[in-house]
Design an enzyme around this catalytic site. Structure first.
Site, PDB file in Angstrom:
ATOM      1  N   GLY A  86       0.820  -1.197   0.000  1.00 32.41           N
ATOM      2  CA  GLY A  86       0.000   0.000   0.000  1.00 32.41           C
ATOM      3  C   GLY A  86       0.856   1.249   0.000  1.00 32.41           C
ATOM      4  O   GLY A  86       2.081   1.194  -0.141  1.00 32.41           O
ATOM      5  N   ASP A 127      -9.443   9.128   1.958  1.00 34.56           N
ATOM      6  CA  ASP A 127      -8.736   8.298   0.971  1.00 34.56           C
ATOM      7  C   ASP A 127      -9.573   7.075   0.615  1.00 34.56           C
ATOM      8  O   ASP A 127      -9.066   5.955   0.552  1.00 34.56           O
ATOM      9  CB  ASP A 127      -7.370   7.884   1.495  1.00 34.56           C
ATOM     10  CG  ASP A 127      -6.436   7.420   0.366  1.00 34.56           C
ATOM     11  OD1 ASP A 127      -6.695   7.793  -0.800  1.00 34.56           O
ATOM     12  OD2 ASP A 127      -5.469   6.694   0.639  1.00 34.56           O
TER      13      ASP A 127
END
Length: 813
Positions: A506, A622
């Site tokens: 990530g 996000d």
């Protein structure tokens, strides 16, 4: 004030046609009804004409019961603009509207319908029906307008006024200004716009502030009306609002001589005419006592008319302002005396688990949520106990499980009837009987998983410490919200972060699969030392997600800090993240339409919890496909709260000098100005929704023929009524055109350029669950024109773009 949009030409017909005989209950084009003449319904139940209310000499057009005095007026046409003398006239204008004129031919009131052609208007009729409804009909006898859908202060049998779920228009009763003045007064009454199946009386302009509340409808009665029994209902029913897309209550009495009136003083009466005496009797009225006034005793205060004083704090609570409380000012309500264990920081709190205290004969508080997954009281208790933000629960016959994730307000204790409510309290506030009850009802631990970091009770750190000695006792203060695992246990569980256990990488570092002692599978996020973000985001995620509990949010189970190592441990999601499946040409076939629709709804529920229902109130900042994890049943869970921000209940928006997020998901006002709000998340959700339908990624999509990016192509397909062209070809055969159209419409509403134009997540949920397409017309998205395609073309504007296009800082040139 005269209605200005009707010209003299429109009413010319009325000026030259003299009075003449007309049908008893019908007014036709060319006829007019002067002051002094009336229409009478066919069965001689209702009468229409001019009247003067009380001591006033003003003249109004109204409907009342025939052979009764005008004190029984049920509906008023020109309530805002009276005729000052007896020169008034009612008639059909040559555009097909019903109008009220004064002696100078000024239009004081009109039905406001679109004009008809002269040929069509000449066949318009107005009829007073036997149920009291005044109807304007076209040449085919079809109603163009009716008084039942434009009420004033009275509700009659057969009326179906209520909340339109497609337009959010709420038809309300509006009181008279005074006994002598039918102008719109200070009180209104109608269905709760939050779709809670409650009736409210509001005080003030607009919707106003709540004055009285009925409680939820349980299929037979309103739970907050203590003396409402089935024999009193006279056929009350709630509409099939999922099918009709309109929520209203209606009743069909044996005769028409029943009425509900919202009086000028803010009370509502149910009146019935006694056949033997002909007298109108008041059968029911509200509010009649102080305790019926909305939230009389403030939050966590209860009201009982049998007590002196009438207000008291719920068990475990004390007055928020003691001096005010002593003086009889209860508006500030009550506060918790002892903190809940599940809300504590764990320092020095070694007490027993929180429990529930049973309160009987309750008018249940306002603002409850309905949990359709709990099938009985035990299931409802279990669901509430697992969520620290759940303040109380109740299981009500005919409704099911209700839970409160907000402060409890408008509580009344009845002398009889009502419902049982279970209030969450610290263990020290419970007596022995309540503690034993809570212990018996607590779900047993899973024996096959001896090391269960997923235990949701507030004492899980102590439980893990007692049972297993793998915790790092020299933990950093940053990790005090969670069980702290030793670095050695992390190394063991992930086989020293082996590549075989790597799940993905990530924005902040790699994620590994781990197996803890006892066999529990977990996901281990190891924050990258080079990301430049680890410290703040790590601390932020601990503070936020450790205190959030919702079935559509991923659970964080523990953490580890050793030197520069910062590690978070989550529940393991076997189907990994949504992007891994959705954007893979082969694997996307695993997601049929039903799966995708369930993912859309699940993400919406999780986001609604963050924005409205969690005690922290959070903007994620996000939201994207890679941050949506899928469990074994493809149920979605929002993850990665490193960029999230808390905001206060009175905050609308805020700004930042450090813009974070991901290309293709950021709203215009956030990317360009650093301004973010809940509407920023709504924008990201809209992008994600459209990606789920199309099966393509917004940041890399470009339509071959039209050169449009994903959002532009979605708008073009929807606007041209060709949404199936936008749908992922792998699911076109399995999807519903109605559902797809609705979802695309919702997605486009969410990605509108202006934040104020976007819906809230609560409105999104209503549209998604309402069974019909949202009818609001979205604006064409324009901001997306320059961010589709190759993201590298914009890197000169950015500093610090991570490998998955997450933006850490945005600086304008």
């Amino acid at each position: 004030m005269a209605i200005g949009y009707l010209s003299a030409v429109v009413v010319l017909t009325l000026l030259v046609i003299p009075d003449h005989c007309h049908a008893k209950d019908i007014l036709t084009a060319g006829d007019s009804l002067p002051d002094g003449q009336t229409l009478i319904s066919a069965g001689e139940t209702f009468e229409l004409g001019f009247f003067s209310p009380g001591r006033s000499t003003n003249r109004y057009v109204g409907i009342w019961y025939y052979n009764f005095s005008t004190r029984t007026v049920l509906w008023v046409a020109n309530r805002q603009d009276p005729v000052r003398d007896e020169s008034g006239r009612l008639g059909i204008a040559d555009d097909g509207n019903l109008v009220v004129l004064d002696g100078n031919q000024n239009v004081l009131w009109s039905t406001g319908l679109p004009p008809l052609s002269s040929n069509s208007s000449s066949t318009t009729t107005v009829q007073l029906l036997e149920n009291g409804n005044l109807m304007v009909n076209d040449s085919g006898g079809v109603a163009r307008w009716e008084s039942f859908e434009n009420p004033t202060d009275t509700y009659l049998p057969g009326m179906r006024i209520g909340l339109d779920l497609r337009t959010n228009v709420n038809q309300l009763l509006r009181s008279w200004k005074s006994e002598d003045d039918p102008a719109a007064g200070n009180f209104s009454m109608g269905v709760d716009p939050r779709r809670s199946t409650q009736i409210f009386i509001w005080e003030g302009t607009g919707p106003g502030v709540p004055r009285w509340r009925s409680g939820r409808w349980n299929g037979q009665v309103f739970t907050g009306i203590v003396d409402m029994i089935s024999t009193y209902l006279y056929g009350f029913r709630l509409s099939d609002f999922l099918q009709e897309q309109k929520m209203y209550f209606y009743y069909n009495a044996n005769d028409s001589l029943h009425r509900y009136v919202l009086k000028w003083n803010g009370t509502v009466e149910h009146l019935i005419r006694q056949d033997d005496t002909g007298v109108w009797s008041r059968y029911w009225e509200a509010p009649t006592t102080e305790c019926e006034t909305y939230n009389k005793c403030g939050r966590y205060g209860s009201c009982s008319d049998e007590n002196t004083p009438i207000c008291s704090c719920l068990r475990g609570f004390v007055p928020a302002v003691a001096e005010e409380w002593k003086r009889g000012n209860w508006s500030s309500g009550c506060v918790r005396r002892r903190a809940l264990l599940c809300e504590s920081d764990g320092s020095g709190n070694q007490g027993e688990d929180d429990g529930f205290w049973k309160i009987e004969r309750v008018k249940l508080p306002d603002s409850s949520d309905w949990d359709n997954n709990a099938n009985d009281e035990d299931g409802c208790r279990t669901a509430c106990s697992r969520n620290c933000s759940c303040r109380a629960f109740a299981y009500v016959d005919g409704i099911g499980c209700l839970a409160w994730g907000v402060d409890l307000v408008d509580i009344q204790i009845f002398s009889s009837g009502g419902n049982n409510m279970y209030l969450r309290l610290a263990s020290s506030e419970l007596d022995r009987t309540a503690k034993e009850q809570n212990k018996r009802s607590r779900p047993a631990a899973t024996a096959t998983v001896p090391f269960d970091l997923g235990n949701d009770d507030g004492n899980r750190k102590q439980q893990v410490t007692r049972s297993f000695h793998i915790l790092d006792e020299s933990k950093d203060k940053q990790c005090e919200e969670l069980p702290v695992l030793s670095f050695e246990s992390i190394i063991t569980s992930t086989s020293n972060f082996s590549k075989a256990n790597l799940l993905g990488v990530g924005g902040f570092g790699p994620v590994y699969k781990g197996i803890l002692p006892g066999g529990q599978e977990v996901a281990v996020k190891r924050l990258s030392r080079n990301s430049g973000q680890g410290h703040d985001e790590f601390k932020n995620e601990i503070i936020l997600i450790a205190q959030l509990q919702h079935r559509n949010l991923v659970r964080i189970l523990g953490c580890c800090i050793q030197g520069e190592e910062k590690i978070l441990v989550y529940e393991y999601m076997p189907n990994r993240s949504l992007d891994v499946i959705l954007f893979d040409p082969k694997r996307k076939r695993l997601l049929d339409w039903n799966s995708r629709y369930n993912i859309i709804e699940g993400v919406a529920r999780g986001l609604l919890y963050l924005h409205r229902d969690s005690r922290l109130r959070i903007i994620h900042r996000d939201l994207k496909a890679s941050n949506i994890l899928l469990d074994s049943e493809m149920s979605p869970k929002i993850s990665d709260f490193g960029m999230a921000r808390m905001f206060g209940t009175d905050e609308k928006e805020t700004n930042t000098q450090r813009v974070v997020g991901t290309f293709g998901y950021m709203s215009p006002e956030y990317a360009m100005q650093g301004v973010f709000s809940v509407k920023s998340d709504v924008y990201s959700f809209g992008v994600l929704l459209l990606e789920i339908i199309c099966g393509m990624k917004n940041s890399s999509f470009m339509h071959q023929k039209s050169s449009l990016n994903l959002l532009g192509y979605a708008w073009k397909s929807w606007n041209e009524d060709n949404v199936m062209e936008f749908v992922d070809p792998t699911i076109r055969d399995s999807c519903s055109l109605t559902q797809v159209s609705k979802c695309v419409n919702v997605g486009l509403l969410c990605v509108q350029d202006r934040a104020n134009d976007r819906p809230t997540m609560s409105s999104v949920m209503v549209m998604l669950e309402g069974g019909a397409a949202a009818i609001s017309q979205p604006r064409r998205p324009t901001f997306v024109a320059d961010i589709g395609g190759d993201t590298e073309s914009s890197t000169d504007k950015l500093i610090g773009i991570s490998s998955n296009n997450s933006i850490t800082q945005l600086i304008g040139r």
